[in-house]
Design a protein around this motif. Structure first.
Motif, PDB file in Angstrom:
ATOM      1  N   ALA A  18      21.202   2.812  12.615  1.00 36.58           N
ATOM      2  CA  ALA A  18      20.961   2.722  11.217  1.00 36.58           C
ATOM      3  C   ALA A  18      19.763   2.680  10.677  1.00 36.58           C
ATOM      4  O   ALA A  18      19.314   3.660  10.090  1.00 36.58           O
ATOM      5  N   LYS A  84      18.821  10.027   3.827  1.00 37.06           N
ATOM      6  CA  LYS A  84      20.106   9.283   4.023  1.00 37.06           C
ATOM      7  C   LYS A  84      20.921   9.211   2.763  1.00 37.06           C
ATOM      8  O   LYS A  84      22.205   9.403   2.646  1.00 37.06           O
ATOM      9  N   ILE A 127      34.055   7.006   2.308  1.00 36.11           N
ATOM     10  CA  ILE A 127      34.575   6.547   3.482  1.00 36.11           C
ATOM     11  C   ILE A 127      36.259   6.392   3.667  1.00 36.11           C
ATOM     12  O   ILE A 127      36.883   7.147   4.256  1.00 36.11           O
ATOM     13  N   LEU A 130      37.540   9.813   2.815  1.00 39.85           N
ATOM     14  CA  LEU A 130      37.664  10.834   4.275  1.00 39.85           C
ATOM     15  C   LEU A 130      38.542  10.519   5.000  1.00 39.85           C
ATOM     16  O   LEU A 130      39.257  11.269   5.742  1.00 39.85           O
TER      17      LEU A 130
ATOM     18  N   VAL B 123      34.524  16.072   8.996  1.00 36.87           N
ATOM     19  CA  VAL B 123      34.815  14.802   8.324  1.00 36.87           C
ATOM     20  C   VAL B 123      34.487  13.567   9.269  1.00 36.87           C
ATOM     21  O   VAL B 123      33.990  12.601   8.687  1.00 36.87           O
ATOM     22  N   LEU B 124      34.783  13.541  10.565  1.00 36.06           N
ATOM     23  CA  LEU B 124      34.523  12.586  11.599  1.00 36.06           C
ATOM     24  C   LEU B 124      32.961  12.535  11.405  1.00 36.06           C
ATOM     25  O   LEU B 124      32.287  11.401  11.430  1.00 36.06           O
ATOM     26  N   ARG B 125      32.078  13.809  11.434  1.00 32.19           N
ATOM     27  CA  ARG B 125      30.772  13.340  11.443  1.00 32.19           C
ATOM     28  C   ARG B 125      30.312  12.800  10.015  1.00 32.19           C
ATOM     29  O   ARG B 125      29.367  11.792  10.034  1.00 32.19           O
ATOM     30  N   ARG B 126      30.834  13.157   8.965  1.00 33.78           N
ATOM     31  CA  ARG B 126      30.420  12.541   7.582  1.00 33.78           C
ATOM     32  C   ARG B 126      30.845  11.143   7.486  1.00 33.78           C
ATOM     33  O   ARG B 126      30.111  10.565   6.980  1.00 33.78           O
ATOM     34  N   ILE B 127      31.902  10.766   8.250  1.00 30.88           N
ATOM     35  CA  ILE B 127      32.190   9.364   8.149  1.00 30.88           C
ATOM     36  C   ILE B 127      31.146   8.397   8.887  1.00 30.88           C
ATOM     37  O   ILE B 127      30.678   7.668   8.457  1.00 30.88           O
ATOM     38  N   GLU B 129      28.175   9.624   9.359  1.00 25.80           N
ATOM     39  CA  GLU B 129      26.787   9.378   8.548  1.00 25.80           C
ATOM     40  C   GLU B 129      26.969   8.324   7.357  1.00 25.80           C
ATOM     41  O   GLU B 129      25.898   7.516   7.198  1.00 25.80           O
ATOM     42  N   LEU B 130      28.251   8.523   6.876  1.00 28.08           N
ATOM     43  CA  LEU B 130      28.077   7.493   5.681  1.00 28.08           C
ATOM     44  C   LEU B 130      28.368   6.199   6.190  1.00 28.08           C
ATOM     45  O   LEU B 130      27.478   4.885   5.703  1.00 28.08           O
ATOM     46  N   GLN B 131      28.745   5.716   7.454  1.00 29.98           N
ATOM     47  CA  GLN B 131      28.842   4.344   7.720  1.00 29.98           C
ATOM     48  C   GLN B 131      27.118   4.002   8.182  1.00 29.98           C
ATOM     49  O   GLN B 131      26.873   2.827   8.039  1.00 29.98           O
ATOM     50  N   SER B 132      26.685   4.854   8.769  1.00 31.68           N
ATOM     51  CA  SER B 132      25.312   4.654   9.193  1.00 31.68           C
ATOM     52  C   SER B 132      24.309   4.365   7.831  1.00 31.68           C
ATOM     53  O   SER B 132      23.487   3.312   7.824  1.00 31.68           O
ATOM     54  N   THR B 133      24.525   4.999   6.734  1.00 32.29           N
ATOM     55  CA  THR B 133      24.045   4.874   5.507  1.00 32.29           C
ATOM     56  C   THR B 133      24.222   3.594   4.988  1.00 32.29           C
ATOM     57  O   THR B 133      23.534   2.955   4.375  1.00 32.29           O
ATOM     58  N   LEU B 134      25.728   3.201   5.019  1.00 29.37           N
ATOM     59  CA  LEU B 134      26.028   1.748   4.522  1.00 29.37           C
ATOM     60  C   LEU B 134      25.031   0.855   5.299  1.00 29.37           C
ATOM     61  O   LEU B 134      24.710  -0.045   4.446  1.00 29.37           O
ATOM     62  N   ALA B 135      24.819   1.064   6.467  1.00 30.74           N
ATOM     63  CA  ALA B 135      23.853  -0.048   7.149  1.00 30.74           C
ATOM     64  C   ALA B 135      22.691   0.058   6.671  1.00 30.74           C
ATOM     65  O   ALA B 135      22.117  -1.222   6.195  1.00 30.74           O
ATOM     66  N   VAL B 136      22.020   0.832   6.356  1.00 26.54           N
ATOM     67  CA  VAL B 136      20.807   1.227   5.503  1.00 26.54           C
ATOM     68  C   VAL B 136      20.955   0.379   4.145  1.00 26.54           C
ATOM     69  O   VAL B 136      20.072  -0.535   3.834  1.00 26.54           O
ATOM     70  N   LEU B 137      22.074   0.893   3.394  1.00 27.79           N
ATOM     71  CA  LEU B 137      22.075   0.054   2.229  1.00 27.79           C
ATOM     72  C   LEU B 137      22.247  -1.336   2.343  1.00 27.79           C
ATOM     73  O   LEU B 137      21.293  -1.977   1.445  1.00 27.79           O
TER      74      LEU B 137
END
Lengths: 156, 156
Positions: A18, A84, A127, A130, B123-127, B129-137
């Motif tokens: 991340a 990101k 999320i 999705l 969809v799995l890929r986007r989830i 991605e979003l989760q990794s972005t969440l960590a950044v946020l």
DNA sequence: TAAGGAGTTGGAGTGCGCTCCAGGCAAGCC
DNA sequence: GGCTTGCCTGGAGCGCACTCCAACTCCTTA
């Protein structure tokens, strides 16, 4: 799946971890990347890089004595963040706003945090959406998989 | 967060439960909804409903004797699926393709399943991605929250 | 019978996020 | 000197997914 489909960086899925940016290819002080290098590294087209600059998303890029852009490591990691955030569906305009806040200095930190928090909420919501869609998809896929009798298929 | 932002249905978050459509307001046989009813129910504008029809995403809508559209429960649940899929970022064109396959009948089930599976992967890929972005946020938000000393804030 | 509201159509317009183009400049190589 | 490569600019163009408009019809209620 066509929306929000950015060009993938060369290094495939190298950014799964991340908050760790890629180690910059060059140490600080020798970080004067050309636009094509940055394009290759970031996965953004040179057009997009220039456009980001124009709209204020990546302002004040250094120039060489002949007027060519020279990007720094800081520019690179800013672009990493931007990429990101784009993936979350955050509007470019909102990121420009964030960039402005950063430029304005310390007294904007509260507003920045708020902007990020709002984005965070959006991400959580997406999320959840999705995941609920995933359930629908699995349901439909199951229908097609373990039932091949005619008739069922028209209902989808 | 502006992309893929559809109007929300009136009934707020009533569709949290994944594969269960809202119970149709009227029993089969008396299901002849006007366009504005469907708009209210689905959260799609009447413009969008007509546009979906034009492009083949919701074809063959019934008409009253005066030529007005009359939607059925089946139309409603198809629209529910379409809305779900749109939220995943699936392109309208792809959904039109899927709709065509459904119309073509049973011999297209394999292709339909494949289309859905591809979407599922997306969809799995986007989830992810979003989760990794969440960590950044979260990382960034933390920075702003427990560190109010000047200087740190410019780095973001 | 008149007004108002909801529906119809084809086609034009909009906002976003790029994407491309034409024309030009500077540096490196044969 | 000529060619290629890489970069520069302002501005036009594009694809997507709507969104709106003008001009019309039909039905209901007063």
């Amino acid at each position: 799946m066509t929306l929000v489909q950015l060009r993938q960086p060369q290094s495939e899925r190298a950014d799964l971890c991340a908050s760790a940016d890629l180690p910059p290819p060059r140490p600080d002080g020798q970080d004067r990347y050309t636009i094509s290098e940055v394009s290759a590294h970031s996965g953004l087209s040179v057009h997009t890089l220039r456009w980001y600059e124009r709209i204020g998303l990546l302002p004040n890029v250094d120039r060489s004595h002949t007027g060519q852009r020279r990007y720094t490591n800081a520019d690179l990691s800013w672009l990493a963040l931007v990429s990101k955030l784009r993936l979350t569906g955050m509007a470019v305009a909102d990121m420009v706003r964030y960039a402005e806040l950063v430029r304005q200095g310390d007294h904007t930190t509260a507003e920045r945090r708020e902007l990020l928090s709002t984005t965070r909420e959006d991400v959580l919501r997406r999320i959840a959406e999705l995941q609920s869609t995933l359930a629908v998809l699995d349901f439909k896929i199951d229908l097609y998989s373990d039932d091949d009798t005619p008739g069922v298929s028209e209902r989808n």
